[in-house]
Motif scaffolding. Structure first.
Motif, PDB file in Angstrom:
ATOM      1  N   SER A  78     -13.331  10.107  23.946  1.00 44.34           N
ATOM      2  CA  SER A  78     -13.466   9.938  22.338  1.00 44.34           C
ATOM      3  C   SER A  78     -14.076  11.331  21.763  1.00 44.34           C
ATOM      4  O   SER A  78     -15.082  11.634  22.386  1.00 44.34           O
ATOM      5  CB  SER A  78     -14.372   8.877  22.215  1.00 44.34           C
ATOM      6  OG  SER A  78     -13.552   7.434  22.815  1.00 44.34           O
ATOM      7  N   ALA A  79     -13.854  11.486  20.429  1.00 47.58           N
ATOM      8  CA  ALA A  79     -14.655  12.392  19.817  1.00 47.58           C
ATOM      9  C   ALA A  79     -15.710  11.657  19.274  1.00 47.58           C
ATOM     10  O   ALA A  79     -15.768  10.431  18.693  1.00 47.58           O
ATOM     11  CB  ALA A  79     -13.752  13.146  18.793  1.00 47.58           C
ATOM     12  N   ILE A  80     -17.022  12.053  19.180  1.00 46.74           N
ATOM     13  CA  ILE A  80     -18.193  11.208  18.700  1.00 46.74           C
ATOM     14  C   ILE A  80     -19.089  12.100  17.929  1.00 46.74           C
ATOM     15  O   ILE A  80     -19.174  13.216  17.855  1.00 46.74           O
ATOM     16  CB  ILE A  80     -19.048  10.923  20.057  1.00 46.74           C
ATOM     17  CG1 ILE A  80     -18.189  10.305  21.067  1.00 46.74           C
ATOM     18  CG2 ILE A  80     -20.344  10.084  19.477  1.00 46.74           C
ATOM     19  CD1 ILE A  80     -19.109   9.951  22.365  1.00 46.74           C
ATOM     20  N   VAL A  81     -19.480  11.625  16.837  1.00 44.85           N
ATOM     21  CA  VAL A  81     -20.387  11.732  15.598  1.00 44.85           C
ATOM     22  C   VAL A  81     -21.492  10.849  15.605  1.00 44.85           C
ATOM     23  O   VAL A  81     -21.128   9.608  15.591  1.00 44.85           O
ATOM     24  CB  VAL A  81     -19.850  12.058  14.338  1.00 44.85           C
ATOM     25  CG1 VAL A  81     -20.867  12.304  13.193  1.00 44.85           C
ATOM     26  CG2 VAL A  81     -18.598  13.203  14.306  1.00 44.85           C
ATOM     27  N   ARG A  82     -22.820  11.318  15.119  1.00 50.81           N
ATOM     28  CA  ARG A  82     -23.855  10.296  14.999  1.00 50.81           C
ATOM     29  C   ARG A  82     -24.623  10.834  13.788  1.00 50.81           C
ATOM     30  O   ARG A  82     -24.544  11.842  13.382  1.00 50.81           O
ATOM     31  CB  ARG A  82     -24.742  10.371  16.382  1.00 50.81           C
ATOM     32  CG  ARG A  82     -25.508  11.430  16.681  1.00 50.81           C
ATOM     33  CD  ARG A  82     -26.571  11.094  17.879  1.00 50.81           C
ATOM     34  NE  ARG A  82     -27.179  12.382  18.222  1.00 50.81           N
ATOM     35  CZ  ARG A  82     -27.768  12.440  19.301  1.00 50.81           C
ATOM     36  NH1 ARG A  82     -27.717  11.444  20.071  1.00 50.81           N
ATOM     37  NH2 ARG A  82     -28.648  13.557  19.727  1.00 50.81           N
TER      38      ARG A  82
END
Length: 520
Positions: A95-99
């Motif tokens: 998964s691509a992840i951004v926080r």
């Protein structure tokens, strides 16, 4: 019987022909005017908006910058509460992840996951296209975001939201990084710059334009481009793809893009490969297009009380655009403002396209815009500034020239090019059919509840390429300008007002009066 020459171009899609056919109008061409970075006064002090505005330093760092393919592009989400992210990575993940957090230390950050799919292959290296949508954004707040790149969290970047009831965006025309490749200067020893030196020059000027615009107008909330982010077109050979990705790196290097979302249309120089759709994570993409281009599809989104519909006008099948516009309007029926963004300027005033291939969709799109109560159409393609009066369809039947615009292989559009260039009877007939409009209102300044659609064509925002204006100003043009300097427009939208002012990058002064529409 009209003689049609056989095309010898190797065409993989209709959009590629559109890009190549521009050169077929041999009487017209890019002028000798361009924005030569090496001759400009150099900035020697750094600002909060620029990491490097010194030309010597820029040149020294170019080889590293142009291969920085893993830069993040922010894109408006489907509505104000969302923000989209797109970036390349060398490693694939589940998964691509951004926080997202409300503090730079990223305490109590919320994670959002998206997709990580195979993307471009550059110099034999497989890159992956990462896309994530984050949500929950509220007006007038400061947020911070981080992306997970190749297993490592990157430096936190700031994102400030504006007021969806009173917002501004910058409208820029044809950055076209690398388009100055035919120009010459002392640094090229009198030879043509070529793709690499041109990309270096134009990327530098792109940074300057956006830095100055944000300094002069810090109220800007996002950016809108009508396309042609890059210059190189052609097949998907390794060399062509490498040059395209170098140009995208130069385009995305603009420092303001770390904090500023951008909503770009597909231009005829973007549309021949998938690189555009790998880089940008557009909302509500219209995958139902029957004749899409390799770069992807049109899309739509809202921001406050405005609906933005971005059509891929390199696809000359107007039925696709009609379906997209109707779907967007049906999804968001109550928005007060409806704005279309497209590349080809069906109502422009540039010499190269405004009476030829730029108008190929005019007879088809004009009634579609009327039927769907479109207020404004933002255009590019002609590298010169123009704005129209309020225009409507004349309601009369006209030739749609569909025999020259349909199909995937582009051969039919080659026939159009040949006829327009070489057959005066066809050329006169084509121009007569494009007299398919009425001028509904010639008022200037501030208009209240006007009838019709307002069309705006942007000049080059980088100065990588300029075109002349057409010698005879068309009757639908209210104002136009070609001062051979980059410009940009600032558009402000409130509950009942749309206003646009266009500025000279170099001086910061307006090049035209403000045009305002009030809807009560």
């Amino acid at each position: 019987m009209l003689h049609l020459k056989k095309s010898k171009k190797q065409i993989i899609a209709l959009c590629l022909t559109a890009a190549l056919s521009i050169g077929s109008f041999t009487a017209y061409a890019a002028t000798e005017h361009w924005n030569d970075a090496s001759t400009k006064p150099q900035v020697t002090t750094k600002t909060s908006l620029s990491d490097d505005t010194n030309w010597a330093q820029w040149k020294a760092g170019w080889d590293n910058l142009k291969t920085n393919y893993q830069q993040v592009a922010l894109t408006p989400g489907a509505d104000f509460s969302k923000l989209n992210f797109g970036w390349y990575s060398e490693k694939q993940s589940d998964s691509a992840i951004v926080r997202i957090a409300d503090n730079k230390e990223m305490n109590n950050a919320k994670e959002f996951k998206g997709t990580c799919q195979p993307g471009a292959v550059i110099n034999g290296v497989q890159y992956y296209s990462n896309k994530v949508t984050a949500s929950g954004f509220k007006p007038n707040r400061t947020y911070y975001y981080q992306v997970l790149l190749n297993g490592q969290w990157q430096q936190a970047q700031q994102y400030k939201t504006g007021d969806p009831e009173n917002f501004s965006f910058i409208f820029v025309g044809d950055p076209q990084i690398g388009s100055s490749y035919k120009q010459k200067n002392t640094e090229s020893n009198g030879k043509k710059l070529g793709n690499d030196m041109a990309a270096r020059n134009d990327s530098y000027n792109w940074n300057i334009t956006l830095n100055k615009a944000m300094q002069q107008h810090p109220e800007i909330d996002f950016l809108v481009s009508p396309g042609d982010q890059i210059s190189v077109t052609g097949d998907e050979s390794p060399n062509a793809l490498k040059e395209q990705e170098d140009q995208y790196s130069g385009y995305l290097s603009a420092t303001v893009f770390r904090n500023l979302p951008q909503a770009n249309a597909i231009g005829n120089h973007d549309c021949s490969t998938p690189a555009y759709k790998y880089h940008f994570n557009n909302p509500n993409t219209f995958s139902d297009e029957s004749t899409p281009t390799p770069a992807g599809n049109g899309y739509y989104y809202t921001y406050g009380n405005a609906l933005f519909i971005v059509i891929n006008s390199n696809n000359f099948n107007a039925a696709d655009h009609k379906a997209l516009i109707e779907k967007a309007v049906k999804t968001y029926p109550d928005t007060k403002w409806r704005i279309v963004v497209m590349h080809q300027d069906i109502y422009g005033s540039g010499l190269d396209h405004s009476d030829s291939d730029g108008t190929i969709l005019r007879t088809q799109l004009t009634p579609i815009f009327d039927a769907n109560d479109i207020d404004v159409v933002l255009q590019g393609h002609d590298h010169s500034y123009a704005r129209t009066y309020q225009l409507t369809s004349d309601g009369q039947p006209h030739d749609n020239f569909t025999e020259y615009t349909q199909g995937q292989n582009g051969d039919n559009h080659d026939k159009f090019d040949d006829l327009f260039d070489n057959n005066s009877v066809f050329r006169a007939y084509y121009k007569s059919q494009n007299l398919c409009y009425n001028i509904a209102d010639k008022s200037q300044g501030t208009l209240v509840n006007p009838e019709g659609v307002f069309y705006l064509t942007a000049n080059s925002a980088t100065g990588s390429k300029f075109y002349n204006l057409i010698p005879q100003q068309q009757d639908y043009i209210a104002a136009r300008n070609q001062n051979w300097r980059p410009s940009y427009s600032v558009i402000n939208i409130t509950a009942d007002k749309f206003s646009v002012t266009t500025y000279d990058v170099e001086t910061g002064a307006p090049i035209d009066e403000t045009y305002t529409i009030i809807k009560k």
